[in-house]
Design an enzyme around this catalytic site. Structure first.
Site, short mmCIF file in Angstrom:
data_model
loop_
_atom_site.label_atom_id
_atom_site.label_comp_id
_atom_site.label_asym_id
_atom_site.label_seq_id
_atom_site.Cartn_x
_atom_site.Cartn_y
_atom_site.Cartn_z
N HIS A 1 0.68 -1.19 0.03
CA HIS A 1 0.04 -0.12 0.05
C HIS A 1 0.84 1.47 -0.06
O HIS A 1 0.30 2.17 -0.73
CB HIS A 1 -0.89 0.00 1.27
CG HIS A 1 -2.37 -0.46 0.81
ND1 HIS A 1 -3.02 -1.44 1.60
CD2 HIS A 1 -2.86 -0.34 -0.29
CE1 HIS A 1 -4.01 -1.82 0.94
NE2 HIS A 1 -4.29 -1.10 0.05
N CYS B 1 -8.93 -3.77 -10.79
CA CYS B 1 -8.63 -2.42 -10.24
C CYS B 1 -7.33 -2.72 -9.27
O CYS B 1 -6.81 -1.91 -8.57
CB CYS B 1 -9.88 -2.13 -9.29
SG CYS B 1 -9.90 -3.13 -7.92
C1 PEP Z 1 -6.34 -5.18 -4.61
O1 PEP Z 1 -6.09 -6.18 -3.78
O2 PEP Z 1 -6.09 -5.55 -5.60
C2 PEP Z 1 -6.79 -3.85 -4.27
C3 PEP Z 1 -7.32 -2.98 -5.48
O3 PEP Z 1 -7.15 -3.51 -3.13
P1 PEP Z 1 -5.86 -3.18 -2.06
O4 PEP Z 1 -4.85 -2.82 -3.03
O5 PEP Z 1 -6.73 -1.78 -1.72
O6 PEP Z 1 -6.14 -4.14 -1.12
#
Ligand code: PEP
Ligand code: MG
Length: 590
Positions: free
Chosen positions: A207, A513
């Site tokens: 993240h 995403c």
């Molecule tokens: C994912 O897990 O691919 C996602 C888009 O959510 P995050 O990166 O917030 O876990």
């Protein structure tokens, strides 16, 4: 596997420089001094103390030690009850270390002689002891080094990391060099002042790396032993596009990188100028490029980069300090929905872990109560959020998405709370609108049953960051295993193909995403499987538009079908690269 190696190949490595390699995690180049942030144990900083403060530091150390002894006594007792005397002994051994003059007297000596804070003295002595253990011939004794680190970590924890450098230091234009800069740590960063982020931990889907991309801050992750090469104020060049850090760069190196930065900026400027156009392929197929958003303040960035809506709003970032009230959330969602009109705003319900809402810590939070699984248990938080979402929907095109569902039953359990929220709003006679409710495919069990989930979910969105984490068994924060996670792996390709086929057959809206959505080599594969909606960091959108414009979906389909039959990631990579070169021999892998 990445190792720090001098870049003799590039001819850029010069005397006095050290070139380190890691994962390119956020593009861009910067040149700045570093500030070191050591996180994994407890952040430890050297603070000089006055003579009259020495007694206070020694007292702090003694109290921390006494507390550690008491904690270890309790752990020893509970371990003895649960696992027997043999295991409990390990903790007794650690407790004895706390009385050892080699540790205790020496820490006090360092505080006195160097006039430093207790944390720094503990750290200094730990390093000395670790070096002694490293030199031992006996393997068993050498292994006890881990106990020293454990005891040291406990002492530092008890000291509470009280001596942090003043925030002013963060305000200067530094590159943050960290062992592990966690997303929660970044809450105290002013991203506009941060030049770059380099760290030992994490891969591109961590993240913190995602946040760096959003804030357009160059970032390199997964640099082995970074902190052994860096100390605060050492100048570095960070090349986030290539995953390279040059420590102590020669003047010539700095000049070269500055020129490269100018060229990259110029290229970005040209791409940004074309953001008004919609994305479509060379054979005229429309592709929708949406943005992932972490904080409401990013809305201008989202619009400036030509996103056709927000495909993922990670709402947990508005809940870092505390969960906002229904009114506060309503205002945030409403403003975003209005700002994005006529494009959609896909709000993801809080993807929180148990500790985020004050529950007992779990041994392995990524595999613990998280996302929708946690929300259905914390239904007060969940329904408050859903009510705010439904009220905001009156003001724009809003959709609601559940994170971390494992399959149809979990999706149904989560959706029950939407019905409860609807009833509550009707009862209160508040204006609201029902919204499409979808599921993220992040858990392999959900992806494998996309056909079943798709019968009730109104849209699906593949979150490849977590999907890959669970599919490959690779912690996205752990750089040591990052190389086992490859988007071109046949396991991911088969999963993507399956989900895309289900959605194509049934007409169910599908988006991707995760960070894979902005991965240049994945474009022909995703297009070839039939994906037409992508959501990504806003900064990645202009470049993606350019890359999509040269794709032909019929050709992409061929490449995808061939690639998915190959046996290894290496072969898939070779196949896609060949296609890229055939298409445009003069361009790079993009
Ligand atoms: C994912 O897990 O691919 C996602 C888009 O959510 P995050 O990166 O917030 O876990
Ligand atoms: Mg996720």
């Amino acid at each position: 596997m990445m190792v720090p190696t001098p870049r003799s190949d590039s001819g850029r490595s010069r005397p006095g420089e050290t070139v380190l390699r890691g994962e390119p995690a956020a593009p861009g180049i910067c040149v700045a001094p570093t500030i070191v942030f050591e996180r994994r144990a407890v952040p430890v900083f050297r603070v000089e103390v006055r003579r009259r403060e020495i007694g206070r530091e020694i007292r702090r150390f003694t109290e921390a030690r006494d507390r550690a002894a008491e904690q270890l006594r309790e752990i020893r007792e509970s371990t003895r009850r649960a696992l027997g005397q043999d295991r409990a002994y390990l903790f007794e051994a650690q407790r004895l270390m706390l009385a050892d003059p080699l540790l205790v007297d020496r820490v006090q000596e360092v505080i006195r002689s160097e006039r430093v804070n207790a944390e720094w003295a503990v750290r200094t002595v730990l390093r000395e002891l670790e070096a002694v253990f490293d030199g031992l011939a006996d393997e068993y004794l050498r292994q006890r080094k881990g106990d020293i680190a454990d005891v040291g970590g406990r002492l530092l924890q008890n000291l509470g990391g009280a001596a942090r450098p003043s925030l002013e230091r963060w305000e200067r234009r530094h590159v943050v060099a960290a062992d592990d800069l966690r997303p929660s740590d970044t809450a105290e960063l002013d991203w506009t002042k941060i030049q770059g982020v380099i760290m030992e931990a994490g891969g591109p889907t961590y993240h913190t790396a995602i946040l760096a991309r959003t804030h357009d801050v160059p970032c390199v992750t997964g640099i082995p032993a970074l902190l052994d090469h860096i100390h605060t104020d050492l100048p570095v060049v960070v090349d986030g596009s290539e995953g390279i850090v040059v420590v102590n760069p020669a003047r010539k190196t700095v000049a070269e990188y500055r020129r490269k930065r100018e060229r990259e900026r110029e290229r970005r400027r040209r791409l940004l100028a074309a953001t008004a156009s919609q994305a479509s392929t060379a054979n005229g197929e429309r592709v929708v490029l949406m943005a992932n958003m972490d904080e409401p303040g990013e809305i201008d960035l989202v619009r400036r980069h030509g996103a056709e809506g927000v495909g993922l709003f990670r709402t947990e970032r508005i809940a870092v300090q505390e969960i906002p009230s229904e009114e506060e959330q309503f205002r945030i969602y409403r403003e975003l929905a209005q700002a994005l009109e006529p494009h959609p705003l896909v709000i993801r319900a809080f993807d929180l872990t148990a500790t985020d809402i004050g529950r007992a810590p779990e041994l392995n939070p990524a595999l613990g109560l998280r996302g929708a699984r946690l929300l259905v248990m914390a239904s007060g938080i969940f329904e408050t959020q859903i009510r705010a979402v439904l009220r905001a929907a009156v003001h724009g095109r809003v959709q609601l998405m559940f994170p971390m569902v494992g399959g149809l039953e979990e999706f149904r359990a989560a959706r029950t709370h939407v019905r409860a929220a609807v009833r509550a709003l009707r009862y209160r006679d508040v204006p609201f609108r029902e919204v499409p409710v979808g599921a993220m495919l992040e858990v392999p069990s959900a992806a494998a049953t996309a056909d079943l989930l798709g019968q009730e979910a109104e849209f699906l969105s593949i979150g490849t960051n977590d999907l890959m984490q669970y599919l490959f068994g690779v912690d996205r924060a752990n750089e040591r295993v990052a190389h086992f996670s490859d988007p071109l792996h046949p396991a991911l390709l088969r999963t993507l193909r399956f989900v895309a086929r289900v959605c194509r057959r049934t007409g169910l809206p599908l988006a991707v995403c995760g960070e894979v959505a902005a991965e240049p080599l994945m474009i022909p594969l995703l297009l070839g499987f039939g994906v037409r909606t992508f959501s990504m960091s806003p900064n990645a959108i202009p470049e993606m538009k350019r890359l999509i414009a040269v794709q032909d979906t019929r050709r992409a389909e061929e490449i995808a079908q061939q690639s998915v039959r190959l046996t290894t990631s290496r072969r898939v990579r070779a196949r896609v690269l060949r296609a890229v070169r055939e298409r445009s021999p003069a361009t790079d892998s993009g």
